[in-house]
Design a protein around this motif. Structure first.
Motif, PDB file in Angstrom:
ATOM      1  N   ALA A 105       0.885  -1.165   0.000  1.00  0.00           N
ATOM      2  CA  ALA A 105       0.000   0.000   0.000  1.00  0.00           C
ATOM      3  C   ALA A 105       0.923   1.214   0.000  1.00  0.00           C
ATOM      4  O   ALA A 105       1.553   1.521   1.021  1.00  0.00           O
ATOM      5  CB  ALA A 105      -0.907  -0.001   1.222  1.00  0.00           C
ATOM      6  N   ALA A 106       1.056   1.850  -1.155  1.00  0.00           N
ATOM      7  CA  ALA A 106       1.962   2.999  -1.299  1.00  0.00           C
ATOM      8  C   ALA A 106       1.168   4.286  -1.105  1.00  0.00           C
ATOM      9  O   ALA A 106       0.159   4.507  -1.782  1.00  0.00           O
ATOM     10  CB  ALA A 106       2.623   2.979  -2.669  1.00  0.00           C
ATOM     11  N   PHE A 107       1.638   5.138  -0.178  1.00  0.00           N
ATOM     12  CA  PHE A 107       0.930   6.363   0.198  1.00  0.00           C
ATOM     13  C   PHE A 107       1.556   7.566  -0.511  1.00  0.00           C
ATOM     14  O   PHE A 107       2.774   7.771  -0.439  1.00  0.00           O
ATOM     15  CB  PHE A 107       1.027   6.601   1.704  1.00  0.00           C
ATOM     16  N   TYR A 108       0.696   8.400  -1.123  1.00  0.00           N
ATOM     17  CA  TYR A 108       1.171   9.603  -1.816  1.00  0.00           C
ATOM     18  C   TYR A 108       0.391  10.825  -1.325  1.00  0.00           C
ATOM     19  O   TYR A 108      -0.835  10.802  -1.274  1.00  0.00           O
ATOM     20  CB  TYR A 108       0.996   9.456  -3.335  1.00  0.00           C
ATOM     21  N   TYR A 109       1.150  11.875  -1.013  1.00  0.00           N
ATOM     22  CA  TYR A 109       0.512  13.131  -0.596  1.00  0.00           C
ATOM     23  C   TYR A 109       1.408  14.327  -0.924  1.00  0.00           C
ATOM     24  O   TYR A 109       1.015  15.204  -1.683  1.00  0.00           O
ATOM     25  CB  TYR A 109       0.203  13.102   0.896  1.00  0.00           C
ATOM     26  N   SER A 110       2.622  14.345  -0.391  1.00  0.00           N
ATOM     27  CA  SER A 110       3.502  15.494  -0.646  1.00  0.00           C
ATOM     28  C   SER A 110       4.035  15.506  -2.073  1.00  0.00           C
ATOM     29  O   SER A 110       4.394  16.554  -2.610  1.00  0.00           O
ATOM     30  CB  SER A 110       4.670  15.492   0.343  1.00  0.00           C
ATOM     31  N   LYS A 111       4.084  14.339  -2.685  1.00  0.00           N
ATOM     32  CA  LYS A 111       4.617  14.207  -4.041  1.00  0.00           C
ATOM     33  C   LYS A 111       3.830  13.117  -4.747  1.00  0.00           C
ATOM     34  O   LYS A 111       3.575  12.060  -4.170  1.00  0.00           O
ATOM     35  CB  LYS A 111       6.107  13.846  -3.983  1.00  0.00           C
ATOM     36  N   VAL A 112       3.442  13.364  -5.986  1.00  0.00           N
ATOM     37  CA  VAL A 112       2.658  12.389  -6.748  1.00  0.00           C
ATOM     38  C   VAL A 112       3.378  12.107  -8.056  1.00  0.00           C
ATOM     39  O   VAL A 112       3.624  13.022  -8.845  1.00  0.00           O
ATOM     40  CB  VAL A 112       1.232  12.910  -7.013  1.00  0.00           C
ATOM     41  N   PRO A 113       3.739  10.847  -8.332  1.00  0.00           N
ATOM     42  CA  PRO A 113       4.438  10.535  -9.582  1.00  0.00           C
ATOM     43  C   PRO A 113       3.496  10.543 -10.771  1.00  0.00           C
ATOM     44  O   PRO A 113       2.271  10.488 -10.628  1.00  0.00           O
ATOM     45  CB  PRO A 113       4.972   9.118  -9.316  1.00  0.00           C
ATOM     46  N   ARG A 120      -2.757  -3.543  -8.210  1.00  0.00           N
ATOM     47  CA  ARG A 120      -3.457  -4.793  -7.916  1.00  0.00           C
ATOM     48  C   ARG A 120      -4.653  -4.522  -6.997  1.00  0.00           C
ATOM     49  O   ARG A 120      -4.968  -3.371  -6.681  1.00  0.00           O
ATOM     50  CB  ARG A 120      -2.510  -5.804  -7.277  1.00  0.00           C
ATOM     51  N   SER A 121      -5.291  -5.586  -6.532  1.00  0.00           N
ATOM     52  CA  SER A 121      -6.577  -5.466  -5.843  1.00  0.00           C
ATOM     53  C   SER A 121      -6.452  -5.189  -4.352  1.00  0.00           C
ATOM     54  O   SER A 121      -5.405  -5.411  -3.736  1.00  0.00           O
ATOM     55  CB  SER A 121      -7.390  -6.740  -6.059  1.00  0.00           C
ATOM     56  N   MET A 122      -7.552  -4.711  -3.791  1.00  0.00           N
ATOM     57  CA  MET A 122      -7.647  -4.418  -2.362  1.00  0.00           C
ATOM     58  C   MET A 122      -7.905  -5.691  -1.574  1.00  0.00           C
ATOM     59  O   MET A 122      -8.279  -6.723  -2.117  1.00  0.00           O
ATOM     60  CB  MET A 122      -8.790  -3.439  -2.088  1.00  0.00           C
ATOM     61  N   ARG A 123      -7.708  -5.572  -0.257  1.00  0.00           N
ATOM     62  CA  ARG A 123      -8.060  -6.614   0.690  1.00  0.00           C
ATOM     63  C   ARG A 123      -8.810  -5.973   1.855  1.00  0.00           C
ATOM     64  O   ARG A 123      -8.702  -4.753   2.078  1.00  0.00           O
ATOM     65  CB  ARG A 123      -6.814  -7.325   1.219  1.00  0.00           C
ATOM     66  N   ALA A 124      -9.526  -6.777   2.622  1.00  0.00           N
ATOM     67  CA  ALA A 124     -10.222  -6.246   3.799  1.00  0.00           C
ATOM     68  C   ALA A 124      -9.222  -5.660   4.795  1.00  0.00           C
ATOM     69  O   ALA A 124      -9.562  -4.765   5.574  1.00  0.00           O
ATOM     70  CB  ALA A 124     -11.047  -7.347   4.456  1.00  0.00           C
ATOM     71  N   SER A 125      -7.979  -6.145   4.749  1.00  0.00           N
ATOM     72  CA  SER A 125      -6.921  -5.608   5.617  1.00  0.00           C
ATOM     73  C   SER A 125      -6.750  -4.106   5.438  1.00  0.00           C
ATOM     74  O   SER A 125      -6.328  -3.404   6.364  1.00  0.00           O
ATOM     75  CB  SER A 125      -5.591  -6.306   5.323  1.00  0.00           C
ATOM     76  N   ASP A 126      -7.070  -3.615   4.231  1.00  0.00           N
ATOM     77  CA  ASP A 126      -6.841  -2.196   3.932  1.00  0.00           C
ATOM     78  C   ASP A 126      -7.726  -1.263   4.750  1.00  0.00           C
ATOM     79  O   ASP A 126      -7.404  -0.079   4.890  1.00  0.00           O
ATOM     80  CB  ASP A 126      -7.054  -1.938   2.438  1.00  0.00           C
ATOM     81  N   ILE A 127      -8.810  -1.778   5.287  1.00  0.00           N
ATOM     82  CA  ILE A 127      -9.685  -0.928   6.110  1.00  0.00           C
ATOM     83  C   ILE A 127      -8.921  -0.378   7.312  1.00  0.00           C
ATOM     84  O   ILE A 127      -9.135   0.766   7.722  1.00  0.00           O
ATOM     85  CB  ILE A 127     -10.924  -1.723   6.576  1.00  0.00           C
ATOM     86  N   SER A 128      -8.010  -1.165   7.846  1.00  0.00           N
ATOM     87  CA  SER A 128      -7.247  -0.718   9.016  1.00  0.00           C
ATOM     88  C   SER A 128      -5.945  -0.025   8.642  1.00  0.00           C
ATOM     89  O   SER A 128      -5.224   0.466   9.518  1.00  0.00           O
ATOM     90  CB  SER A 128      -6.941  -1.912   9.922  1.00  0.00           C
ATOM     91  N   ILE A 129      -5.642   0.032   7.349  1.00  0.00           N
ATOM     92  CA  ILE A 129      -4.381   0.636   6.887  1.00  0.00           C
ATOM     93  C   ILE A 129      -4.605   2.005   6.264  1.00  0.00           C
ATOM     94  O   ILE A 129      -3.842   2.946   6.499  1.00  0.00           O
ATOM     95  CB  ILE A 129      -3.699  -0.297   5.864  1.00  0.00           C
TER      96      ILE A 129
END
Length: 335
Positions: A105-113, A120-129
Motif C-alpha cells: 500500500a503505497a501512500f502519496y501526498y507530498s509528491k505524486v508521480p 493490484r486489488s484491495m483486501r479487507a486488511s486495507d480498512i485498518s491501513i
C-alpha cells in the motif's frame, strides 16, 4: 520571543534662594520638575507555527495539496518487476496476502508521480491501513471485500476510470497502471489528514542496540533491508532502477491474522490482517533497533508506540511499515 524595553524616569528638582541685602528681595520660583516620560515598548511578532507533512513528519512550507492522500495497491512479486513510482511515495505499508506473499500500500501526498504500478486489488486488511479521507487506486476486489470497503466509507478508483490503463508490453494481470498525477488533479480533500505515525526526532529515540540488516519474513515472501549511507536499502526490491523507496526508517509491527472468509482463484484462503489492539513493535533507524509496543483503538484508531520508559516516536522521514504476522511470520536482524 518578546523583547520589552522601558525608559526610567529621572526627576530633577532645583531650588535656590537668593537673599538680597538688608533691603530684602523676591524669592526665585523653584524650577519645575521635568515631566516623567511615557514608557515605550517594542515587541517582535511571534513566528508562525511550523507545519508538517502527515505521512513523513517533515516540516512543510506552503499550502497543503488540494487532493487527499492517495493509497495505491501495488503488486510485490517478481512478476511486477519493475515496479514504477515507489520512489515518490511518502510511506509504504507491506501487508500479507494469500500464499504467504505480500502486497504494498503505497501512500502519496507530498509528491505524486506521473505513473504507478502494477496496480493490484484491495483486501479487507486495507480498512485498518488506509487513513481517513484517503482514496484508494486499485484493480478492484472480491465482492465480499468491496462490500466491506464501501461499508467503511473508503472511496476507490479502478479500471475504467480516467487515468487507469493497461501497459500492453506487460502480461496481465501485472499490466494495470495509473496516471496518478492526472488522477490527483480531479480529487478534492475535505480537510488535511492527521499524522499517520507519532513523529519525533532522532534525538528522542532511546539508545537501542545495533542492527545493520533485517529481514521481514511473511512465509512465502521475505523483504530484506540493509542500512547504507544513512538510510535503508531494500536489497531484494522489485522497483525500477533509481525508483526504490527512500526509507529513513523501517517500522516492524507484529499483527494478528485471521481469515477473510473466501478463497482466491487459485484456491488459497485469503488472510485478513487484524491491525487493531496491540502487539510488538521494532523500530529500525540509524543502524539501530528500538523495541516497543504498538496500540491501535479499533480498525480506524491512531497508531501509538511506546517503550517501558514511555512514548516512542518515529524520527521524521520516509518510513516503510512491515505488518508481519505474529504467528507464521518472523523478523531477523544482524549487527
Amino acid at each position: 520571543m518578546r523583547h520589552r524595553f522601558t525608559t526610567s524616569v529621572a526627576a530633577v528638582v532645583a531650588a535656590s534662594l537668593l537673599l538680597a541685602g538688608c533691603s530684602g528681595g523676591d524669592d526665585e520660583e523653584p524650577a519645575s520638575a521635568s515631566a516623567p516620560s511615557e514608557p515605550t515598548s517594542s515587541a517582535t511578532s511571534e513566528p508562525p507555527e511550523p507545519m508538517y507533512w502527515p505521512l513523513t513528519g517533515l516540516e512543510r512550507t506552503g499550502d497543503a495539496p488540494r487532493h487527499p492522500v492517495i493509497v495505491t495497491k501495488v503488486d510485490n512479486t517478481s512478476s511486477s518487476a519493475p515496479q514504477v513510482g515507489l520512489g515518490s511515495a511518502d510511506m509504504v505499508v507491506e501487508e500479507l496476502v494469500e500464499g504467504g506473499y505480500t502486497r504494498l500500500a503505497a501512500f502519496y501526498y507530498s509528491k505524486v508521480p506521473a505513473d504507478i504500478g502494477p496496480v493490484r486489488s484491495m483486501r479487507a486488511s486495507d480498512i485498518s491501513i488506509v487513513p481517513e479521507g484517503a482514496t484508494v487506486v486499485t484493480s478492484g476486489a472480491a465482492p465480499i471485500t468491496i462490500k466491506r470497503i464501501n461499508g467503511a466509507g473508503i472511496p476507490w478508483i479502478t479500471e475504467g476510470a480516467a487515468g487507469v490503463y493497461r501497459d500492453n508490453s506487460r502480461s496481465a494481470p501485472y499490466n494495470l497502471f495509473a496516471k496518478l498525477h492526472d488522477i490527483s488533479k480531479r480529487l478534492k480533500a475535505k480537510e488535511e489528514p492527521p499524522a499517520y505515525l507519532p513523529w519525533g526526532t532522532e534525538a528522542d529515540l532511546p539508545k537501542g542496540g545495533k542492527a545493520s540488516t533485517l529481514t521481514a519474513d511473511f512465509g512465502g515472501h521475505s523483504t530484506t533491508w540493509a542500512f547504507q549511507k544513512g538510510g535503508y536499502v531494500n536489497t531484494d526490491s522489485y522497483a525500477a532502477q533509481g525508483d526504490q523507496f527512500p526509507a529513513d526508517s523501517v517500522l516492524v509491527l507484529r499483527v494478528k491474522v485471521g481469515d477473510a472468509g473466501y478463497k482466491d482463484p487459485a484456491g488459497y484462503p485469503v488472510p485478513e490482517t487484524k491491525f487493531a489492539g496491540k502487539g510488538a513493535a521494532m523500530l529500525f533507524h540509524g543502524g539501530r533497533l528500538v523495541r516497543g509496543t504498538w496500540t491501535k483503538d479499533g480498525l480506524t484508531g491512531a497508531i501509538e508506540l511506546s517503550t517501558k520508559a514511555g512514548e516512542l516516536t518515529v524520527p521524521a522521514g520516509h518510513v516503510w511499515v512491515e505488518l508481519v504476522p505474529a504467528v507464521n511470520g518472523n523478523v531477523t536482524f544482524a549487527k
